[in-house]
Design a protein around this motif. Structure first.
Motif, short mmCIF file in Angstrom:
data_model
loop_
_atom_site.label_atom_id
_atom_site.label_comp_id
_atom_site.label_asym_id
_atom_site.label_seq_id
_atom_site.Cartn_x
_atom_site.Cartn_y
_atom_site.Cartn_z
N VAL A 12 52.04 49.21 44.47
CA VAL A 12 52.21 47.97 45.20
C VAL A 12 53.62 47.46 44.91
O VAL A 12 54.03 47.41 43.74
CB VAL A 12 51.17 46.92 44.76
N LYS A 13 54.34 47.11 45.93
CA LYS A 13 55.66 46.53 45.74
C LYS A 13 55.49 45.04 45.47
O LYS A 13 54.90 44.32 46.28
CB LYS A 13 56.53 46.77 46.97
N LEU A 14 55.99 44.60 44.34
CA LEU A 14 55.90 43.20 43.95
C LEU A 14 57.18 42.47 44.28
O LEU A 14 58.28 43.01 44.14
CB LEU A 14 55.62 43.08 42.45
N THR A 15 57.03 41.22 44.68
CA THR A 15 58.20 40.39 44.92
C THR A 15 58.76 39.94 43.56
O THR A 15 58.04 39.97 42.55
CB THR A 15 57.84 39.14 45.75
N PRO A 16 60.01 39.51 43.52
CA PRO A 16 60.54 38.99 42.26
C PRO A 16 59.70 37.83 41.71
O PRO A 16 59.46 37.76 40.50
CB PRO A 16 61.95 38.52 42.63
N LEU A 17 59.20 36.95 42.58
CA LEU A 17 58.37 35.84 42.13
C LEU A 17 57.05 36.35 41.56
O LEU A 17 56.59 35.84 40.53
CB LEU A 17 58.11 34.84 43.26
N GLU A 18 56.44 37.34 42.18
CA GLU A 18 55.19 37.89 41.66
C GLU A 18 55.39 38.48 40.26
O GLU A 18 54.56 38.28 39.37
CB GLU A 18 54.62 38.95 42.61
N LYS A 19 56.49 39.16 40.06
CA LYS A 19 56.79 39.72 38.73
C LYS A 19 56.95 38.60 37.70
O LYS A 19 56.38 38.67 36.60
CB LYS A 19 58.05 40.57 38.78
N LEU A 20 57.72 37.57 38.05
CA LEU A 20 57.90 36.44 37.13
C LEU A 20 56.57 35.76 36.84
O LEU A 20 56.28 35.40 35.70
CB LEU A 20 58.87 35.42 37.74
N LEU A 21 55.76 35.61 37.85
CA LEU A 21 54.47 34.94 37.71
C LEU A 21 53.52 35.74 36.81
O LEU A 21 52.87 35.17 35.92
CB LEU A 21 53.85 34.74 39.09
N ILE A 22 53.45 37.05 37.00
CA ILE A 22 52.61 37.89 36.14
C ILE A 22 53.05 37.75 34.70
O ILE A 22 52.23 37.56 33.79
CB ILE A 22 52.65 39.36 36.60
N ASN A 23 54.34 37.85 34.46
CA ASN A 23 54.84 37.73 33.08
C ASN A 23 54.56 36.36 32.50
O ASN A 23 54.15 36.23 31.35
CB ASN A 23 56.34 38.04 33.03
N ARG A 24 54.75 35.31 33.29
CA ARG A 24 54.55 33.94 32.81
C ARG A 24 53.08 33.64 32.50
O ARG A 24 52.75 33.04 31.50
CB ARG A 24 55.10 32.95 33.84
N LEU A 25 52.18 34.09 33.37
CA LEU A 25 50.77 33.74 33.22
C LEU A 25 50.06 34.53 32.12
O LEU A 25 48.96 34.17 31.73
CB LEU A 25 50.04 33.91 34.55
N GLN A 26 50.69 35.57 31.60
CA GLN A 26 50.07 36.31 30.51
C GLN A 26 50.12 35.54 29.19
O GLN A 26 49.35 35.84 28.28
CB GLN A 26 50.74 37.67 30.32
N ASN A 27 50.99 34.58 29.11
CA ASN A 27 51.14 33.85 27.84
C ASN A 27 50.20 32.66 27.75
O ASN A 27 49.53 32.48 26.76
CB ASN A 27 52.59 33.41 27.65
N ASP A 28 50.16 31.83 28.77
CA ASP A 28 49.24 30.71 28.78
C ASP A 28 49.39 29.95 30.09
O ASP A 28 50.35 30.12 30.82
CB ASP A 28 49.48 29.77 27.59
N LEU A 29 48.39 29.14 30.35
CA LEU A 29 48.45 28.23 31.49
C LEU A 29 48.51 26.84 30.89
O LEU A 29 47.65 26.47 30.09
CB LEU A 29 47.20 28.39 32.37
#
Length: 160
Positions: A12-29
């Motif tokens: 799946v090709k991820l957008t730059p925002l999707e990549k940032l979001l995946i990385n950010r949401l792994q830490n905490d909400l």
């Protein structure tokens, strides 16, 4: 496309925002009234873009679940990983039975002799044993009950 553990896998090709979001949401909400707005501000985008991107990741199957993970060791009660040997012809009926119990937290089908695995979470060891025995009896399947003895925490971070 490949199939691994009953999951269709494809690139799946991820957008730059999707990549940032995946990385950010792994830490905490953030535990704030508007967590997606706070994340949007951190990532330099709009709240609606965060919500839409998160939904797109779920829709594409890049992530399969978005929700809290609770530290059950801080909650009193009893917890167990259980399994059943279920004939292929009975899988749907037994899954409906297992899922009908409010004490069942998860239920997964695996390619193995012990093919239906589920987690029981109850307020007491006796309630756990009663629910487990009831499921085994009503399903007419052989089961195993593996009550939690010790808590392990495995931190996992998969950067994109």
């Amino acid at each position: 496309m490949k199939v691994k553990n009953n999951i269709l896998q494809h690139k799946v090709k991820l957008t730059p925002l999707e990549k940032l979001l995946i990385n950010r949401l792994q830490n905490d909400l953030p535990l704030v009234p508007e967590p997606f707005l706070m994340i949007a501000n951190e990532l330099g985008c709009d709240e609606s873009e965060v919500i839409t991107s998160l939904q797109n990741l779920l829709d594409k199957g890049v992530i399969t679940r978005f929700g809290p993970l609770f530290d059950i060791s801080k909650k009193q009660g009893a917890f167990s990983l259980c399994a059943l040997k279920v004939a292929q012809s009975k899988v749907d009926d037994v899954a409906k039975l297992v899922n009908s119990y409010p004490q069942v937290a998860h239920n997964y089908l695996r390619e193995h002799e012990w093919n239906m695995w589920f987690v029981l979470a109850t307020s007491s060891p006796q309630e756990l044993e009663d629910a487990y025995q009831d499921i085994v009896t009503k399903s007419n399947c052989v089961g195993i009950n593996c009550p939690k003895e010790r808590e392990f925490f495995v931190g996992l971070y998969l950067p994109v």
